[in-house]
Design a protein around this motif. Structure first.
Motif, PDB file in Angstrom:
ATOM      1  N   UNK A 268       0.816  -1.214   0.000  1.00  0.00           N
ATOM      2  CA  UNK A 268       0.000   0.000   0.000  1.00  0.00           C
ATOM      3  C   UNK A 268       0.849   1.263   0.000  1.00  0.00           C
ATOM      4  N   UNK A 269       1.924   1.280   0.782  1.00  0.00           N
ATOM      5  CA  UNK A 269       2.750   2.490   0.882  1.00  0.00           C
ATOM      6  C   UNK A 269       3.383   2.836  -0.461  1.00  0.00           C
ATOM      7  N   UNK A 270       3.965   1.837  -1.134  1.00  0.00           N
ATOM      8  CA  UNK A 270       4.585   2.106  -2.439  1.00  0.00           C
ATOM      9  C   UNK A 270       3.538   2.524  -3.464  1.00  0.00           C
ATOM     10  N   UNK A 271       2.368   1.881  -3.413  1.00  0.00           N
ATOM     11  CA  UNK A 271       1.285   2.254  -4.330  1.00  0.00           C
ATOM     12  C   UNK A 271       0.882   3.713  -4.117  1.00  0.00           C
ATOM     13  N   UNK A 272       0.743   4.112  -2.870  1.00  0.00           N
ATOM     14  CA  UNK A 272       0.367   5.501  -2.572  1.00  0.00           C
ATOM     15  C   UNK A 272       1.430   6.487  -3.043  1.00  0.00           C
ATOM     16  N   UNK A 273       2.695   6.115  -2.857  1.00  0.00           N
ATOM     17  CA  UNK A 273       3.782   6.980  -3.318  1.00  0.00           C
ATOM     18  C   UNK A 273       3.755   7.109  -4.841  1.00  0.00           C
ATOM     19  N   UNK A 274       3.517   5.995  -5.536  1.00  0.00           N
ATOM     20  CA  UNK A 274       3.468   6.024  -7.002  1.00  0.00           C
ATOM     21  C   UNK A 274       2.285   6.850  -7.488  1.00  0.00           C
ATOM     22  N   UNK A 275       1.161   6.716  -6.816  1.00  0.00           N
ATOM     23  CA  UNK A 275      -0.021   7.513  -7.187  1.00  0.00           C
ATOM     24  C   UNK A 275       0.242   8.992  -6.962  1.00  0.00           C
ATOM     25  N   UNK A 276       0.905   9.313  -5.857  1.00  0.00           N
ATOM     26  CA  UNK A 276       1.236  10.714  -5.581  1.00  0.00           C
ATOM     27  C   UNK A 276       2.198  11.265  -6.637  1.00  0.00           C
ATOM     28  N   UNK A 277       3.163  10.420  -7.058  1.00  0.00           N
ATOM     29  CA  UNK A 277       4.079  10.829  -8.121  1.00  0.00           C
ATOM     30  C   UNK A 277       3.307  11.111  -9.413  1.00  0.00           C
ATOM     31  N   UNK A 278       2.388  10.219  -9.777  1.00  0.00           N
ATOM     32  CA  UNK A 278       1.600  10.419 -10.993  1.00  0.00           C
ATOM     33  C   UNK A 278       0.756  11.687 -10.907  1.00  0.00           C
ATOM     34  N   UNK A 279       0.206  11.953  -9.723  1.00  0.00           N
ATOM     35  CA  UNK A 279      -0.612  13.153  -9.533  1.00  0.00           C
ATOM     36  C   UNK A 279       0.228  14.413  -9.712  1.00  0.00           C
ATOM     37  N   UNK A 280       1.428  14.410  -9.121  1.00  0.00           N
ATOM     38  CA  UNK A 280       2.312  15.569  -9.255  1.00  0.00           C
ATOM     39  C   UNK A 280       2.769  15.758 -10.698  1.00  0.00           C
TER      40      UNK A 280
END
Length: 292
Positions: A268-280
């Motif tokens: 979950x943590x890596x997924x959230x980080x990747x999603x945040x990267x995509x959002x930025x």
């Protein structure tokens, strides 16, 4: 120094004979697209105006409004058409003779007939008006570029903050990788121990399984490339040339790497980080659309 594609400039100049007003405004566009609205008598200068605009603007949809007021009233003159007046006079006298009417024709009467007097635009001194028009255009363009530059600095500040935040998240993705392997190893050991009870676990088999798992979730190449793209964009933001297209290309590459990281994420943590990267990255791409 980067420039926004949104800008505005205005200048009003006058001499003894003319007053010229120039306004420019622009919005985003993939290419240089200019629309000029001006009095018909200035159409002769359209090519020169477009050439001058290209010295200041590389991209954007630009609307140019030019108004020209003649202060000396030299732009219109009255023209007397003797031939038309003669025809009217001849027919009026013919009518008087045909119907035995009184010939009461006066100059004031004849002058009211169509085309006896007409209004014509006087010719303009092209060199004289171009000097004034060119100066007004340059002054408006200087103001226009200044407004684009000021807006560009705001975009640069915002983009730099977003990119630096992305670097922090890339570091967090990399730091999470060894933690994932350790967590997986402990889960695997616990699961195997439960299945085999007192049977000793073969370390080599366990290591091989962990290597396979590590290969499956490894994002080292993606994070290295993503970090390189982020630094490349930060360096490009320091350029003085038109950089909008280049930034857009870099953003596409950044998005590709973040997609791969997300597809490999197994927690979950890596997924959230990747999603945040995509959002930025998406926010960065939106901002880049404003850059010349």
């Amino acid at each position: 120094m980067i420039k926004s594609m949104t800008g505005f400039g205005r200048c009003e100049l006058s001499d003894d004979y003319h007053k010229i007003t120039v306004e420019l405004k622009s919005v985003n566009h993939r290419y240089f697209d200019v629309n000029i609205k001006m009095p018909r008598k200035l159409n002769f200068f359209e090519s020169a105006i477009r050439t001058l605009l290209k010295d200041y603007i590389q991209r954007g949809k630009v609307d140019v409004f030019i108004a020209c007021e003649d202060l000396s009233q030299r732009d219109v003159q009255v023209r007397y058409n003797r031939a038309i007046a003669g025809e009217y006079l001849g027919y009026l006298r013919e009518m008087a003779a045909d119907f035995e009417l009184e010939d009461d024709i006066r100059v004031s009467t004849l002058s009211r007939y169509p085309e006896v007097f007409s209004m014509e635009e006087a010719g303009i001194d092209e060199n004289e008006i171009w000097q004034l028009l060119e100066e007004a255009l340059k002054n408006a363009l200087d103001q226009f570029v200044s407004s684009r530059t000021a807006e560009g600095e705001k975009l640069k500040t915002d983009l730099t903050a977003k990119l630096n935040h992305m670097l922090v998240n890339v570091d967090r993705v990399e730091a999470r990788a060894p933690e994932l392997l350790e967590e997986y190893r402990k889960k695997l050991e616990t699961k195997v121990a439960e299945l085999l009870e007192d049977t000793q676990i073969e370390e080599s088999r366990l290591s091989a399984e962990i290597v396979l798992y590590a290969d499956k979730i490894c994002t080292d190449e993606e994070t290295v490339r993503l970090r390189a793209h982020i630094h490349s964009m930060l360096d490009t933001l320091e350029s003085d040339e038109g950089i909008g297209r280049k930034l857009d290309f870099i953003a596409q590459e950044m998005n590709r790497e973040s997609n791969t990281i997300l597809s490999k994420a197994n927690d979950l943590e890596t997924s959230n980080l990747a999603i945040e990267l995509k959002t930025e990255i998406e926010k960065v791409r939106e901002q880049i659309q404003n850059i010349e």
